[in-house]
Design an enzyme around this catalytic site. Structure first.
Site, PDB file in Angstrom:
ATOM      1  CB  SER A  82      -0.940  -0.042   1.204  1.00  0.00           C
ATOM      2  OG  SER A  82      -1.958   0.926   1.079  1.00  0.00           O
ATOM      3  CG  ASN A  83      -0.338   4.655  -1.376  1.00  0.00           C
ATOM      4  OD1 ASN A  83      -1.015   5.428  -0.717  1.00  0.00           O
ATOM      5  ND2 ASN A  83      -0.821   4.030  -2.444  1.00  0.00           N
TER       6      ASN A  83
END
Ligand code: CTP
Length: 217
Positions: free
Chosen positions: A21-22
């Site tokens: 993810s980020n």
């Protein structure tokens, strides 16, 4: 006007307990949705996993992966006038999903990643008047990269922000953006809380949208 706003990160599963993810918090997208509602627009808010309370009045569609976000955007596109693609969609996903938890090994582990579908770049406009707004999160060469995204992703507008520092962009409560238009014009909104940036942005977007819709009639 009928807005679709995407917000937050996507999660790309590796195995039942892990994902890629980020750092996107979703704050900018949620602030845009709230500002659009305050101006009397309708809003479909397509959100990745975030810990924010959605603005009341938004039609919330919760998604997890980039594929789910892609499906949700396509499902709602035809019923809207403007897409604000604020989400930080993952660029890559694991080539395979392991249904079993991947066990720790002594040696280095290599994960094969494949590109996700670029939602903006693969979009077909439901009508010529439809307004497509992309975001560009950059650490270097903000203007050149934003202009490239404007062209390559066939956006009408790209909202660019510098994410190299801690005081603007991802996770922060503040932002500073430059808006690039198809006709070569640009407009800067100086550093301010995301809610203030969102209000200014929504005014600019509704004017641009209005112009297109009146041109049509
Ligand atoms: N975007 C998208 N689908 C993807 C990746 C990004 O629609 N699979 C959209 C984002 O929502 C944003 C715009 O494309 O509106 C630009 O995203 P950004 O992450 O800045 O750029 P990328 O195209 O991913 O390129 P790079 O990471 O190399 O800067």
């Amino acid at each position: 006007m009928r807005f679709i706003v995407t917000a937050g990160p996507t999660r790309e599963p590796i195995d039942p307990v892990r994902y890629l993810s980020n750092r996107s918090s979703g704050k900018m997208g949620y602030a845009i949705a709230e500002a659009a509602l305050a101006e009397g627009h309708s809003v479909i808010l397509i959100s990745g996993p975030v810990s924010l309370i959605p603005p009341s009045g938004a039609n919330l569609v919760q998604v997890t992966t980039s594929d789910e976000m892609d499906d949700a955007v396509h499902a709602h596109l035809a019923a809207c006038d403007v897409l604000v693609m604020c989400a930080a969609v993952a660029d890559y996903k694991p080539a395979t999903f392991s249904t079993r938890k991947i066990k720790k090994q002594k040696n280095a582990l290599t994960l094969e990643l494949i590109p996700t579908r670029d939602i903006l770049a693969s979009l077909t406009r439901p009508s010529p008047e439809f307004l497509v707004v992309g975001f560009a999160a950059e650490t270097d060469d903000l203007e050149a990269n934003a202009q490239k995204k404007l062209r390559d992703k066939k956006c009408d507008i790209v909202v660019a922000n510098d994410v190299s520092g801690n005081e603007s962009g991802m996770e922060s409560d503040e932002n500073e953006v430059t808006i690039f238009f198809r006709n070569g014009e640009k407009e800067k909104i100086s550093r301010a809380p995301k809610k203030i940036i969102a209000r200014a942005l929504v005014k600019i977007l509704s004017n641009a949208c209005e112009k297109r819709l009146t041109k049509k009639t």
